[in-house]
Write a protein that holds these residues in place. Structure first.
Motif, PDB file in Angstrom:
ATOM      1  N   MET A 202       0.897  -1.161   0.180  1.00 61.72           N
ATOM      2  CA  MET A 202       0.053  -0.049  -0.091  1.00 61.72           C
ATOM      3  C   MET A 202       0.834   1.349   0.007  1.00 61.72           C
ATOM      4  O   MET A 202       0.481   2.427  -0.773  1.00 61.72           O
ATOM      5  N   TYR A 203       2.012   1.205   0.773  1.00 67.14           N
ATOM      6  CA  TYR A 203       2.914   2.446   0.884  1.00 67.14           C
ATOM      7  C   TYR A 203       3.491   2.786  -0.777  1.00 67.14           C
ATOM      8  O   TYR A 203       3.480   3.804  -1.211  1.00 67.14           O
ATOM      9  N   GLN A 204       3.893   1.580  -1.429  1.00 67.27           N
ATOM     10  CA  GLN A 204       4.463   1.685  -2.751  1.00 67.27           C
ATOM     11  C   GLN A 204       3.262   2.210  -3.706  1.00 67.27           C
ATOM     12  O   GLN A 204       3.737   3.056  -4.541  1.00 67.27           O
ATOM     13  N   ILE A 205       2.167   1.625  -3.437  1.00 67.00           N
ATOM     14  CA  ILE A 205       0.920   2.150  -4.425  1.00 67.00           C
ATOM     15  C   ILE A 205       0.848   3.853  -4.185  1.00 67.00           C
ATOM     16  O   ILE A 205       0.759   4.601  -5.239  1.00 67.00           O
ATOM     17  N   GLN A 206       0.625   4.182  -2.964  1.00 64.06           N
ATOM     18  CA  GLN A 206       0.550   5.558  -2.659  1.00 64.06           C
ATOM     19  C   GLN A 206       1.755   6.515  -3.052  1.00 64.06           C
ATOM     20  O   GLN A 206       1.437   7.610  -3.318  1.00 64.06           O
ATOM     21  N   LYS A 207       2.903   5.879  -2.746  1.00 60.78           N
ATOM     22  CA  LYS A 207       4.054   6.886  -3.226  1.00 60.78           C
ATOM     23  C   LYS A 207       4.000   6.982  -4.777  1.00 60.78           C
ATOM     24  O   LYS A 207       4.217   7.971  -5.346  1.00 60.78           O
ATOM     25  N   ARG A 208       3.596   5.990  -5.549  1.00 62.02           N
ATOM     26  CA  ARG A 208       3.710   5.986  -7.023  1.00 62.02           C
ATOM     27  C   ARG A 208       2.374   7.005  -7.341  1.00 62.02           C
ATOM     28  O   ARG A 208       2.688   7.751  -8.257  1.00 62.02           O
ATOM     29  N   GLU A 209       1.496   7.017  -6.459  1.00 60.77           N
ATOM     30  CA  GLU A 209       0.312   7.974  -6.893  1.00 60.77           C
ATOM     31  C   GLU A 209       0.733   9.408  -6.866  1.00 60.77           C
ATOM     32  O   GLU A 209       0.271  10.233  -7.280  1.00 60.77           O
ATOM     33  N   VAL A 210       1.344   9.662  -5.689  1.00 61.51           N
ATOM     34  CA  VAL A 210       1.881  10.700  -5.341  1.00 61.51           C
ATOM     35  C   VAL A 210       2.772  11.653  -6.407  1.00 61.51           C
ATOM     36  O   VAL A 210       3.024  12.675  -6.834  1.00 61.51           O
ATOM     37  N   GLN A 211       3.832  10.669  -6.804  1.00 59.44           N
ATOM     38  CA  GLN A 211       4.762  11.023  -7.796  1.00 59.44           C
ATOM     39  C   GLN A 211       4.064  11.152  -9.033  1.00 59.44           C
ATOM     40  O   GLN A 211       4.285  12.291 -10.042  1.00 59.44           O
ATOM     41  N   ARG A 212       2.915  10.497  -9.504  1.00 60.31           N
ATOM     42  CA  ARG A 212       2.177  10.815 -10.792  1.00 60.31           C
ATOM     43  C   ARG A 212       1.518  11.963 -10.629  1.00 60.31           C
ATOM     44  O   ARG A 212       1.512  12.841 -11.582  1.00 60.31           O
ATOM     45  N   ILE A 213       0.963  12.283  -9.476  1.00 58.48           N
ATOM     46  CA  ILE A 213       0.371  13.718  -9.180  1.00 58.48           C
ATOM     47  C   ILE A 213       1.195  15.013  -9.272  1.00 58.48           C
ATOM     48  O   ILE A 213       0.955  15.757 -10.057  1.00 58.48           O
ATOM     49  N   ASN A 214       2.456  14.624  -8.697  1.00 57.29           N
ATOM     50  CA  ASN A 214       3.463  15.479  -8.862  1.00 57.29           C
ATOM     51  C   ASN A 214       3.908  15.884 -10.190  1.00 57.29           C
ATOM     52  O   ASN A 214       4.010  17.153 -10.587  1.00 57.29           O
ATOM     53  N   GLN A 215       4.080  14.939 -11.083  1.00 56.60           N
ATOM     54  CA  GLN A 215       4.480  14.981 -12.361  1.00 56.60           C
ATOM     55  C   GLN A 215       3.287  15.905 -13.346  1.00 56.60           C
ATOM     56  O   GLN A 215       3.710  16.629 -13.873  1.00 56.60           O
TER      57      GLN A 215
END
Length: 96
Positions: free
Chosen positions: A77-90
């Motif tokens: 779940m941490y990795q999924i959320q981390k990728r989501e935050v990176q996607r939003i930042n991009q």
């Protein structure tokens, strides 16, 4: 008995998920409190339902397995959320 305790367990899991909505808490605090809520609820139910052997070894195995399963789910779940935050930042970088 199994049905009632399973329903109670489902309710606790549902209520415990609200911990993740407390934005003023750190991820460490949220994780620790969530883990405590679930483990304090699961252990007596697992004991009563004989989901573990009623020996010291059985208890230790149960605790280790519970922790490892919790840790695996938490890491995923941490990795999924981390990728989501990176996607939003991009996405935000493209807008600005």
């Amino acid at each position: 008995m199994q049905t009632l305790l399973s329903a109670f367990l489902g309710a606790v899991f549902s209520l415990a998920s609200l911990i993740w909505n407390i934005e003023s808490w750190s991820l460490l605090k949220q994780s620790f409190i969530h883990f405590l809520c679930l483990s304090i609820t699961m252990f007596p139910i697992a004991w009563l339902m004989h989901w573990m052997s009623h020996t010291i070894f059985g208890i230790l195995i149960y605790i280790v397995l519970f922790f490892l399963i919790y840790l695996c789910i938490w890491l995923i779940m941490y990795q999924i959320q981390k990728r989501e935050v990176q996607r939003i930042n991009q996405h935000l970088k493209k807008i600005v």
